[in-house]
Design a protein around this motif. Structure first.
Motif, PDB file in Angstrom:
ATOM      1  N   ARG A 191      25.132  -2.730  -0.107  1.00 50.34           N
ATOM      2  CA  ARG A 191      25.677  -3.963  -0.662  1.00 50.34           C
ATOM      3  C   ARG A 191      26.473  -4.711   0.395  1.00 50.34           C
ATOM      4  N   ASP A 192      26.515  -6.018   0.211  1.00 57.27           N
ATOM      5  CA  ASP A 192      27.326  -6.896   1.055  1.00 57.27           C
ATOM      6  C   ASP A 192      28.365  -7.512   0.127  1.00 57.27           C
ATOM      7  N   ASN A 193      29.581  -6.995   0.173  1.00 57.98           N
ATOM      8  CA  ASN A 193      30.621  -7.462  -0.749  1.00 57.98           C
ATOM      9  C   ASN A 193      31.033  -8.907  -0.473  1.00 57.98           C
ATOM     10  N   ALA A 194      30.905  -9.343   0.752  1.00 54.80           N
ATOM     11  CA  ALA A 194      31.278 -10.723   1.086  1.00 54.80           C
ATOM     12  C   ALA A 194      30.295 -11.719   0.484  1.00 54.80           C
ATOM     13  N   LYS A 195      29.022 -11.302   0.371  1.00 54.57           N
ATOM     14  CA  LYS A 195      27.987 -12.208  -0.141  1.00 54.57           C
ATOM     15  C   LYS A 195      27.575 -11.878  -1.575  1.00 54.57           C
ATOM     16  N   ASN A 196      28.164 -10.826  -2.148  1.00 54.34           N
ATOM     17  CA  ASN A 196      27.810 -10.412  -3.517  1.00 54.34           C
ATOM     18  C   ASN A 196      26.322 -10.106  -3.656  1.00 54.34           C
ATOM     19  N   ILE A 197      25.789  -9.358  -2.715  1.00 51.99           N
ATOM     20  CA  ILE A 197      24.370  -9.007  -2.711  1.00 51.99           C
ATOM     21  C   ILE A 197      24.233  -7.488  -2.692  1.00 51.99           C
ATOM     22  N   VAL A 198      23.271  -6.995  -3.452  1.00 51.19           N
ATOM     23  CA  VAL A 198      22.900  -5.590  -3.395  1.00 51.19           C
ATOM     24  C   VAL A 198      21.439  -5.510  -2.960  1.00 51.19           C
ATOM     25  N   TYR A 199      21.157  -4.527  -2.105  1.00 46.36           N
ATOM     26  CA  TYR A 199      19.825  -4.340  -1.562  1.00 46.36           C
ATOM     27  C   TYR A 199      19.280  -2.967  -1.972  1.00 46.36           C
ATOM     28  N   LEU A 200      17.966  -2.876  -2.011  1.00 49.07           N
ATOM     29  CA  LEU A 200      17.307  -1.588  -2.169  1.00 49.07           C
ATOM     30  C   LEU A 200      16.161  -1.528  -1.159  1.00 49.07           C
ATOM     31  N   GLN A 201      16.341  -0.715  -0.138  1.00 50.05           N
ATOM     32  CA  GLN A 201      15.287  -0.495   0.841  1.00 50.05           C
ATOM     33  C   GLN A 201      14.441   0.672   0.357  1.00 50.05           C
ATOM     34  N   MET A 202      13.165   0.413   0.161  1.00 45.81           N
ATOM     35  CA  MET A 202      12.245   1.445  -0.344  1.00 45.81           C
ATOM     36  C   MET A 202      11.201   1.738   0.718  1.00 45.81           C
ATOM     37  N   ASN A 203      11.194   2.965   1.194  1.00 43.08           N
ATOM     38  CA  ASN A 203      10.229   3.408   2.198  1.00 43.08           C
ATOM     39  C   ASN A 203       9.307   4.472   1.613  1.00 43.08           C
ATOM     40  N   SER A 204       8.217   4.717   2.304  1.00 37.46           N
ATOM     41  CA  SER A 204       7.258   5.747   1.877  1.00 37.46           C
ATOM     42  C   SER A 204       6.909   5.595   0.398  1.00 37.46           C
ATOM     43  N   LEU A 205       6.593   4.397   0.020  1.00 35.85           N
ATOM     44  CA  LEU A 205       6.330   4.112  -1.390  1.00 35.85           C
ATOM     45  C   LEU A 205       5.073   4.831  -1.878  1.00 35.85           C
ATOM     46  N   LYS A 206       5.126   5.220  -3.143  1.00 36.17           N
ATOM     47  CA  LYS A 206       4.038   5.942  -3.783  1.00 36.17           C
ATOM     48  C   LYS A 206       3.538   5.135  -4.983  1.00 36.17           C
ATOM     49  N   PRO A 207       2.299   5.358  -5.403  1.00 35.58           N
ATOM     50  CA  PRO A 207       1.807   4.640  -6.586  1.00 35.58           C
ATOM     51  C   PRO A 207       2.696   4.839  -7.815  1.00 35.58           C
ATOM     52  N   GLU A 208       3.327   6.000  -7.936  1.00 33.69           N
ATOM     53  CA  GLU A 208       4.199   6.234  -9.091  1.00 33.69           C
ATOM     54  C   GLU A 208       5.504   5.452  -9.033  1.00 33.69           C
ATOM     55  N   GLN A 264       0.828  -1.199   0.000  1.00 31.87           N
ATOM     56  CA  GLN A 264       0.000   0.000   0.000  1.00 31.87           C
ATOM     57  C   GLN A 264       0.863   1.250   0.000  1.00 31.87           C
ATOM     58  N   SER A 265       0.285   2.323  -0.477  1.00 34.07           N
ATOM     59  CA  SER A 265       0.984   3.597  -0.466  1.00 34.07           C
ATOM     60  C   SER A 265       1.450   3.929   0.952  1.00 34.07           C
ATOM     61  N   GLY A 266       2.711   4.360   1.054  1.00 35.34           N
ATOM     62  CA  GLY A 266       3.304   4.637   2.353  1.00 35.34           C
ATOM     63  C   GLY A 266       4.039   3.469   2.957  1.00 35.34           C
ATOM     64  N   GLY A 267       3.916   2.316   2.347  1.00 36.97           N
ATOM     65  CA  GLY A 267       4.563   1.120   2.857  1.00 36.97           C
ATOM     66  C   GLY A 267       6.016   0.995   2.410  1.00 36.97           C
ATOM     67  N   SER A 268       6.602  -0.142   2.760  1.00 36.22           N
ATOM     68  CA  SER A 268       8.016  -0.383   2.477  1.00 36.22           C
ATOM     69  C   SER A 268       8.219  -1.744   1.827  1.00 36.22           C
ATOM     70  N   LEU A 269       9.266  -1.839   1.058  1.00 39.12           N
ATOM     71  CA  LEU A 269       9.728  -3.102   0.485  1.00 39.12           C
ATOM     72  C   LEU A 269      11.248  -3.092   0.471  1.00 39.12           C
ATOM     73  N   ARG A 270      11.817  -4.275   0.557  1.00 39.95           N
ATOM     74  CA  ARG A 270      13.266  -4.415   0.441  1.00 39.95           C
ATOM     75  C   ARG A 270      13.561  -5.393  -0.682  1.00 39.95           C
ATOM     76  N   LEU A 271      14.240  -4.908  -1.698  1.00 38.20           N
ATOM     77  CA  LEU A 271      14.645  -5.748  -2.813  1.00 38.20           C
ATOM     78  C   LEU A 271      16.068  -6.259  -2.585  1.00 38.20           C
ATOM     79  N   SER A 272      16.312  -7.489  -3.020  1.00 41.88           N
ATOM     80  CA  SER A 272      17.642  -8.078  -2.925  1.00 41.88           C
ATOM     81  C   SER A 272      18.041  -8.650  -4.272  1.00 41.88           C
ATOM     82  N   CYS A 273      19.336  -8.642  -4.547  1.00 44.61           N
ATOM     83  CA  CYS A 273      19.865  -9.222  -5.780  1.00 44.61           C
ATOM     84  C   CYS A 273      21.194  -9.891  -5.438  1.00 44.61           C
ATOM     85  N   ALA A 274      21.228 -11.203  -5.595  1.00 43.39           N
ATOM     86  CA  ALA A 274      22.430 -11.970  -5.275  1.00 43.39           C
ATOM     87  C   ALA A 274      23.112 -12.420  -6.555  1.00 43.39           C
TER      88      ALA A 274
END
Length: 120
Positions: free
Chosen positions: A71-88, A13-23
């Motif tokens: 990013r976690d260089n030891a695990k080869n992971i990049v994260y994107l923490q997204m807060n206050s999400l909007k419909p756009e 929902q608008s205003g919520g958060s998600l965390r994306l990961s890429c390994a």
């Protein structure tokens, strides 16, 4: 070959958060810049945020103050923490990594994409 596995997309929902990961895994000599991009139908893929190996970050204006890339260089992971999400912010989000598969042998890889949908 290098494989990228993304996770963390979904509906929020608008205003919520998600965390994306890429390994990243596979034939990696060194990971260089890592980043997230997004694309909506009918538009070009656009930068969301990038982070280089030393930790310096760059954000598109649309995400400044709301998104945090790390990013976690030891695990080869990049994260994107997204807060206050909007419909756009609704889009398919893609991970992108710059890799050296050998000393001085650069390659660039894209993830398969994650759907992020923000409801109003």
């Amino acid at each position: 070959q290098v494989q990228l596995v993304e996770s963390g997309g979904g509906l929020v929902q608008s205003g919520g958060s998600l965390r994306l990961s890429c390994a990243a895994s596979g034939s990696i000599f060194r990971l260089n810049a890592m980043g997230w991009y997004r694309q909506v139908p009918g538009k070009e893929r656009e930068l969301v945020a990038t982070i280089i190996r030393g930790g310096v970050t760059n954000y598109a204006d649309s995400g400044k103050g709301r998104f945090t890339i790390s990013r976690d260089n030891a695990k080869n992971i990049v994260y994107l923490q997204m807060n206050s999400l909007k419909p756009e912010d609704t889009a398919v989000y893609y991970c992108n990594v710059g890799v050296e598969v050998g000393l001085g042998v650069p390659r660039n890889y894209w993830g398969q994409g994650l759907q992020v949908t923000v409801s109003s």
